[in-house]
Design a protein around this motif. Structure first.
Motif, mmCIF file in Angstrom:
data_model
loop_
_atom_site.group_PDB
_atom_site.id
_atom_site.type_symbol
_atom_site.label_atom_id
_atom_site.label_comp_id
_atom_site.label_asym_id
_atom_site.label_seq_id
_atom_site.Cartn_x
_atom_site.Cartn_y
_atom_site.Cartn_z
ATOM 1 N N LEU A 22 0.821 -1.209 0.000
ATOM 2 C CA LEU A 22 0.000 0.000 0.000
ATOM 3 C C LEU A 22 0.856 1.261 0.000
ATOM 4 C CD1 LEU A 22 -2.827 -1.114 2.428
ATOM 5 C CD2 LEU A 22 -3.107 -0.498 0.011
ATOM 6 N N GLN A 23 2.022 1.212 0.644
ATOM 7 C CA GLN A 23 2.914 2.373 0.615
ATOM 8 C C GLN A 23 3.463 2.616 -0.791
ATOM 9 O OE1 GLN A 23 5.448 3.321 4.297
ATOM 10 N NE2 GLN A 23 5.449 1.087 4.189
ATOM 11 N N ARG A 24 3.635 1.573 -1.549
ATOM 12 C CA ARG A 24 4.142 1.714 -2.921
ATOM 13 C C ARG A 24 3.047 2.181 -3.884
ATOM 14 N NH1 ARG A 24 8.890 2.613 -1.868
ATOM 15 N NH2 ARG A 24 9.983 0.979 -0.794
ATOM 16 N N ASP A 25 1.815 1.698 -3.657
ATOM 17 C CA ASP A 25 0.708 2.057 -4.547
ATOM 18 C C ASP A 25 -0.610 1.902 -3.809
ATOM 19 O OD1 ASP A 25 -1.090 2.559 -6.588
ATOM 20 O OD2 ASP A 25 -0.530 0.826 -7.794
ATOM 21 N N ALA A 26 -1.087 2.986 -3.231
ATOM 22 C CA ALA A 26 -2.336 2.949 -2.462
ATOM 23 C C ALA A 26 -3.557 2.780 -3.363
ATOM 24 C CB ALA A 26 -2.480 4.214 -1.626
ATOM 25 N N GLU A 27 -3.369 2.917 -4.670
ATOM 26 C CA GLU A 27 -4.478 2.728 -5.598
ATOM 27 C C GLU A 27 -4.589 1.299 -6.117
ATOM 28 O OE1 GLU A 27 -3.886 5.738 -8.614
ATOM 29 O OE2 GLU A 27 -5.263 7.071 -7.575
ATOM 30 N N ALA A 28 -3.710 0.411 -5.668
ATOM 31 C CA ALA A 28 -3.791 -0.989 -6.092
ATOM 32 C C ALA A 28 -5.152 -1.550 -5.673
ATOM 33 C CB ALA A 28 -2.664 -1.793 -5.448
ATOM 34 N N LEU B 122 19.796 11.469 -3.448
ATOM 35 C CA LEU B 122 20.229 10.087 -3.617
ATOM 36 C C LEU B 122 19.136 9.097 -3.241
ATOM 37 C CD1 LEU B 122 23.829 10.435 -2.196
ATOM 38 C CD2 LEU B 122 23.080 10.552 -4.575
ATOM 39 N N LYS B 123 18.260 9.502 -2.340
ATOM 40 C CA LYS B 123 17.125 8.665 -1.952
ATOM 41 C C LYS B 123 15.992 9.573 -1.534
ATOM 42 C CE LYS B 123 15.616 4.907 1.029
ATOM 43 N NZ LYS B 123 15.979 3.935 2.056
ATOM 44 N N ASP B 124 14.820 9.296 -2.045
ATOM 45 C CA ASP B 124 13.623 10.053 -1.695
ATOM 46 C C ASP B 124 12.478 9.070 -1.644
ATOM 47 O OD1 ASP B 124 11.755 12.023 -1.203
ATOM 48 O OD2 ASP B 124 11.626 12.671 -3.283
ATOM 49 N N ASP B 125 12.176 8.588 -0.460
ATOM 50 C CA ASP B 125 11.180 7.539 -0.326
ATOM 51 C C ASP B 125 10.216 7.928 0.785
ATOM 52 O OD1 ASP B 125 9.799 5.149 -0.462
ATOM 53 O OD2 ASP B 125 11.569 3.900 -0.282
ATOM 54 N N THR B 126 8.963 7.675 0.567
ATOM 55 C CA THR B 126 7.972 7.945 1.606
ATOM 56 C C THR B 126 7.624 6.693 2.399
ATOM 57 O OG1 THR B 126 6.159 7.539 0.060
ATOM 58 C CG2 THR B 126 6.941 9.824 0.279
ATOM 59 N N ALA B 127 8.079 5.522 1.926
ATOM 60 C CA ALA B 127 7.734 4.264 2.578
ATOM 61 C C ALA B 127 8.500 4.079 3.881
ATOM 62 C CB ALA B 127 8.025 3.088 1.630
#
Length: 153
Positions: free
Chosen positions: A13-19, A142-147
């Protein structure tokens, strides 16, 4: 307590909440109804705080990141209230952290260009008294992640 399926669901869900629930159920080896119930339980338990759209910064024309490190001589509650209001009212400031060490706060500021930082700086220092402001321009992300990591819950 979370089990492995809950953690996998939260990661997905963190990668794709629209799945779709169907797709999620297949990926975690559950029926669609069982998967839907788990997601609802995770929401109710507070593991899923909210769902948002993550915008493309270049498309939104705010590709520049500046980190401003702040020091203050004031630590009273009234100053902190004013500071909280000031940073909340400036949309370019997207993160604020209170720190240990040499600086009191670090701000993550997203901007259309470096020159725009002066506007944000003047807006902030016009609202609250600061002892020192030091800024650094991000040259490369270098890294930008919301997970978040899911293995600790």
């Amino acid at each position: 307590m979370l089990d492995d399926r809950d953690r996998k669901l939260l990661t997905l869900l963190q990668r794709d909440a629209e799945a779709s629930v169907t797709e999620l159920a297949e990926r975690v080896a559950l029926s669609v109804s069982a998967c839907s119930r788990r997601i609802a339980r995770l929401r109710e338990a507070g593991y899923i705080a909210r769902q948002v759209a993550i915008l493309d910064r270049r498309a939104m024309r705010v590709p520049t990141t500046v980190f401003a490190m702040l020091r203050t001589t004031r630590h009273a509650a009234d100053w902190l209230d004013s500071f909280r209001r000031a940073v909340a009212d400036i949309p370019e400031i997207v993160e604020v952290h209170r720190l240990t060490g040499h600086y009191d706060y670090v701000l993550k500021i997203v901007l259309p260009d470096v020159e725009h930082y002066d506007k944000v700086y003047k807006d902030l220092v016009g609202r609250v008294e600061l002892f020192d402001v030091s800024a650094s321009i991000s040259m490369e992300t270098l890294k930008d992640d919301t997970a978040l990591p899911t293995g600790f819950a």
